[in-house]
Design a protein around this motif. Sequence first.
Motif, PDB file in Angstrom:
ATOM      1  N   GLU A   1      46.946  72.413  44.050  1.00 28.13           N
ATOM      2  CA  GLU A   1      46.372  71.201  43.464  1.00 28.13           C
ATOM      3  C   GLU A   1      44.877  71.226  43.759  1.00 28.13           C
ATOM      4  O   GLU A   1      44.471  71.341  44.913  1.00 28.13           O
ATOM      5  N   VAL A   2      44.071  71.131  42.711  1.00 32.32           N
ATOM      6  CA  VAL A   2      42.623  71.172  42.897  1.00 32.32           C
ATOM      7  C   VAL A   2      42.072  69.779  42.621  1.00 32.32           C
ATOM      8  O   VAL A   2      42.107  69.299  41.490  1.00 32.32           O
ATOM      9  N   LEU A   3      41.560  69.130  43.667  1.00 30.89           N
ATOM     10  CA  LEU A   3      41.119  67.744  43.512  1.00 30.89           C
ATOM     11  C   LEU A   3      39.621  67.629  43.286  1.00 30.89           C
ATOM     12  O   LEU A   3      39.136  66.577  42.861  1.00 30.89           O
ATOM     13  N   TRP A   4      38.890  68.669  43.588  1.00 29.67           N
ATOM     14  CA  TRP A   4      37.438  68.707  43.341  1.00 29.67           C
ATOM     15  C   TRP A   4      37.123  70.103  42.837  1.00 29.67           C
ATOM     16  O   TRP A   4      37.073  71.053  43.618  1.00 29.67           O
ATOM     17  N   ALA A   5      36.912  70.214  41.526  1.00 33.05           N
ATOM     18  CA  ALA A   5      36.844  71.526  40.893  1.00 33.05           C
ATOM     19  C   ALA A   5      35.759  72.428  41.480  1.00 33.05           C
ATOM     20  O   ALA A   5      35.922  73.643  41.574  1.00 33.05           O
TER      21      ALA A   5
ATOM     22  N   PRO B   1      47.972  63.632  48.714  1.00 29.48           N
ATOM     23  CA  PRO B   1      46.700  64.090  49.285  1.00 29.48           C
ATOM     24  C   PRO B   1      46.011  62.959  50.041  1.00 29.48           C
ATOM     25  O   PRO B   1      46.156  61.784  49.685  1.00 29.48           O
ATOM     26  N   GLU B   2      45.278  63.336  51.060  1.00 24.52           N
ATOM     27  CA  GLU B   2      44.519  62.343  51.820  1.00 24.52           C
ATOM     28  C   GLU B   2      43.101  62.247  51.283  1.00 24.52           C
ATOM     29  O   GLU B   2      42.655  63.086  50.498  1.00 24.52           O
TER      30      GLU B   2
ATOM     31  N   VAL C   1      44.754  71.571  47.742  1.00 25.11           N
ATOM     32  CA  VAL C   1      45.984  71.575  48.548  1.00 25.11           C
ATOM     33  C   VAL C   1      46.929  72.647  48.021  1.00 25.11           C
ATOM     34  O   VAL C   1      47.226  72.698  46.828  1.00 25.11           O
ATOM     35  N   LEU C   2      47.372  73.513  48.915  1.00 26.43           N
ATOM     36  CA  LEU C   2      48.345  74.542  48.559  1.00 26.43           C
ATOM     37  C   LEU C   2      49.718  74.117  49.080  1.00 26.43           C
ATOM     38  O   LEU C   2      49.853  73.797  50.262  1.00 26.43           O
TER      39      LEU C   2
ATOM     40  N   SER D   1      55.780  72.824  53.138  1.00 26.25           N
ATOM     41  CA  SER D   1      54.617  72.353  53.890  1.00 26.25           C
ATOM     42  C   SER D   1      53.399  72.517  52.998  1.00 26.25           C
ATOM     43  O   SER D   1      53.483  73.064  51.900  1.00 26.25           O
ATOM     44  N   GLN D   2      52.285  72.007  53.478  1.00 25.88           N
ATOM     45  CA  GLN D   2      51.067  72.086  52.688  1.00 25.88           C
ATOM     46  C   GLN D   2      49.908  72.539  53.552  1.00 25.88           C
ATOM     47  O   GLN D   2      49.833  72.192  54.735  1.00 25.88           O
TER      48      GLN D   2
END
Length: 273
Positions: free
Chosen positions: A27-31, A89-90, A96-97, A107-108
């Motif tokens: 998951e990519v939260l900030w490209a 996500p925090e 996040v993998l 797990s992450q």
Amino acid sequence: MPELPEVETIARAIEPDIVGRTIVSAEVLWARTLATPSVKKFKEQVQGQKITGVSRRAKYLILQLEDYNLLIHLRMSGDLTIRKGKIKPEKHDRLVLSLRSKNGKESQLAFNDTRKFGRIWLTDQPETILGKLGPEPLEKKFTAQWLFENLHKKKRQLKPLLLDQTFLAGLGNIYTDECLHMAKLHPLGLSNAISRKQAGALSEAIQSALKEGIRRNGASIDWVYRGGEYQNYFRVYDREGKPCPVCGAEIQKLIVGQRGTHVCPKCQPLERK
DNA sequence: CCTGAAACCTGTCTGC
DNA sequence: TGCAGACAGGTTTCAG
């Protein structure tokens, strides 16, 4: 947070929790965290890859995957944490993998980075990124002789040169101030004016500061806490106005190469310029 | 080649 | 209390 000892500490901490696990998704939260490749390619390529090893080069964390290397640079505020199970996500998570172990446990691995300076590369050519780095200060290529010779190939202020990762890999603002103080050298001193004896003292200081940092699990300051203790043993860093542990003189703060810099004016005299 | 400034970002702390 | 400004563990890029 992270200089060589902090990155080493993180590598050692996460290694047992991720080696052998398979990356299920990303998951990519900030490209912009992704230096390369594109978000789309990254997700495709990283999916299904098993993590086969964890290592460190300079301030880069290296996750060895079956077909790629995942390079992670924490820059100023990056951190890596393991989270059990499936969770949201925090704040400040940038990538996040999701991992799965052989027996199906989830797990992450979360890359959290308040200031967004951190970068991640997925590549099968890690040398294009790591190839320009100077030697590792704790490996055998780095000797008093090497340091003396290479300091004399340049005519630069000592501190910015030590911070230059293509010269020597791994020192950051804290450890540079600490090792210059240990070696009784002024950060503005010129590299080609260093004697053999001073170069010897500096190489010893660099190794001992870094080893002490690793032994104490790095320095934890501000909001980033990893249980490191080195911050309790700073000689000069962040100690402006306090007494030098060697001679008792007041530690002074100045700016060198745009970085806050701490010196003992008595132990580290600047000879002319 | 060397130096200094600015940019990339968000959060915290200090001083008025 | 509010707000402007300085500053923070790193690196890259550009001007002089």
